[in-house]
Design an enzyme around this catalytic site. Sequence first.
Site, PDB file in Angstrom:
ATOM      1  CE1 TYR A   1      39.088 -21.579  -7.089  1.00  0.00           C
ATOM      2  CE2 TYR A   1      37.319 -23.202  -7.179  1.00  0.00           C
ATOM      3  CZ  TYR A   1      38.279 -22.437  -7.812  1.00  0.00           C
ATOM      4  OH  TYR A   1      38.438 -22.522  -9.177  1.00  0.00           O
TER       5      TYR A   1
ATOM      6  CG  ASN B   1      39.856 -14.423  -8.284  1.00  0.00           C
ATOM      7  OD1 ASN B   1      39.883 -14.781  -9.461  1.00  0.00           O
ATOM      8  ND2 ASN B   1      39.894 -15.281  -7.269  1.00  0.00           N
TER       9      ASN B   1
ATOM     10  CB  ALA C   1      35.457 -18.640 -15.396  1.00  0.00           C
TER      11      ALA C   1
ATOM     12  CG  HIS D   1      41.122 -18.847 -17.528  1.00  0.00           C
ATOM     13  ND1 HIS D   1      42.390 -18.649 -17.038  1.00  0.00           N
ATOM     14  CD2 HIS D   1      40.381 -19.291 -16.464  1.00  0.00           C
ATOM     15  CE1 HIS D   1      42.420 -18.970 -15.745  1.00  0.00           C
ATOM     16  NE2 HIS D   1      41.210 -19.356 -15.383  1.00  0.00           N
TER      17      HIS D   1
ATOM     18  CG  ASP E   1      39.982  -4.586 -25.075  1.00  0.00           C
ATOM     19  OD1 ASP E   1      41.211  -4.827 -25.040  1.00  0.00           O
ATOM     20  OD2 ASP E   1      39.257  -4.862 -26.047  1.00  0.00           O
TER      21      ASP E   1
ATOM     22  CG  HIS F   1      44.093 -16.313 -10.450  1.00  0.00           C
ATOM     23  ND1 HIS F   1      42.826 -16.241 -10.990  1.00  0.00           N
ATOM     24  CD2 HIS F   1      44.887 -15.564 -11.240  1.00  0.00           C
ATOM     25  CE1 HIS F   1      42.875 -15.489 -12.072  1.00  0.00           C
ATOM     26  NE2 HIS F   1      44.111 -15.056 -12.238  1.00  0.00           N
ATOM     27  CB  ILE F   2      41.678 -18.675  -4.406  1.00  0.00           C
ATOM     28  CG1 ILE F   2      40.946 -17.370  -4.034  1.00  0.00           C
ATOM     29  CG2 ILE F   2      41.724 -19.646  -3.226  1.00  0.00           C
ATOM     30  CD1 ILE F   2      39.448 -17.537  -3.777  1.00  0.00           C
ATOM     31  CB  SER F   3      43.223 -22.539  -7.223  1.00  0.00           C
ATOM     32  OG  SER F   3      42.889 -22.042  -8.514  1.00  0.00           O
TER      33      SER F   3
ATOM     34  NE  ARG G   1      42.079 -25.647 -10.519  1.00  0.00           N
ATOM     35  CZ  ARG G   1      40.951 -24.926 -10.345  1.00  0.00           C
ATOM     36  NH1 ARG G   1      41.035 -23.652  -9.968  1.00  0.00           N
ATOM     37  NH2 ARG G   1      39.767 -25.477 -10.560  1.00  0.00           N
TER      38      ARG G   1
ATOM     39  NE  ARG H   1      40.438 -24.571 -13.818  1.00  0.00           N
ATOM     40  CZ  ARG H   1      39.142 -24.190 -13.720  1.00  0.00           C
ATOM     41  NH1 ARG H   1      38.826 -22.913 -13.613  1.00  0.00           N
ATOM     42  NH2 ARG H   1      38.190 -25.104 -13.699  1.00  0.00           N
TER      43      ARG H   1
HETATM   44  C1  DQA Z   1      40.214 -18.725  -9.881  1.00  0.00           C
HETATM   45  C2  DQA Z   1      40.784 -19.709 -10.919  1.00  0.00           C
HETATM   46  C3  DQA Z   1      39.919 -19.729 -12.175  1.00  0.00           C
HETATM   47  O1  DQA Z   1      40.461 -20.629 -13.121  1.00  0.00           O
HETATM   48  C4  DQA Z   1      38.522 -20.188 -11.827  1.00  0.00           C
HETATM   49  O2  DQA Z   1      37.697 -20.141 -12.977  1.00  0.00           O
HETATM   50  C5  DQA Z   1      37.922 -19.417 -10.708  1.00  0.00           C
HETATM   51  C6  DQA Z   1      38.756 -19.013  -9.578  1.00  0.00           C
HETATM   52  C7  DQA Z   1      40.991 -18.783  -8.554  1.00  0.00           C
HETATM   53  O3  DQA Z   1      40.781 -17.880  -7.735  1.00  0.00           O
HETATM   54  O4  DQA Z   1      41.776 -19.705  -8.314  1.00  0.00           O
HETATM   55  O5  DQA Z   1      36.721 -19.190 -10.669  1.00  0.00           O
HETATM   56  O6  DQA Z   1      40.342 -17.403 -10.383  1.00  0.00           O
END
Ligand code: DQA
Length: 149
Positions: free
Chosen positions: A22, A74, A77, A80, A87, A100-102, A107, A111
Amino acid sequence: MQFLIINGPNLNMLGIREPSIYGSMTYDDLVTSCLGWCHDVGVDGECFQSNHEGAIVDRIQQAFFDKVDGIVMNPAAYTHTSVAILDALKATGIPTVEVHISDVHTREAFRHHSYVSLAAVKTIIGHGVQGYQEGITWLADYLRAQSKA
Ligand code: DQA
């Protein structure tokens, strides 16, 4: 225009949390950057972070009554798992960019699925914290184009 930037669970731990995934920017730095990026594109920005699903649902609903124009989110978690956040986005109809940062697609398999994507007008994955800047800029352009149409 008024934008709300929502960050979900554990994103308050940015800079401490798994920096190899991150990065080293702290959550406070991210807030400062997001507000600056909003200013750069001529919109008012507000940031909200919570570790609690219901608090995020409440904040999305409040955004509707506050007439927020767009959300950059963002969901972390909850991306997912959360039908409730999906909703809430569908209930309010506020145009939302998911960030999403990653690169979640490279992964763990859990995810790879996003409930929030089902309501998002755009999803930005794996561009680090720059993804928030891209999301804010894209959403401002999108909403301005919509208002001219
Ligand atoms: C996230 C990716 C999610 O899977 C993870 O649970 C996060 C950060 C990301 O920014 O890459 O908390 O949303």
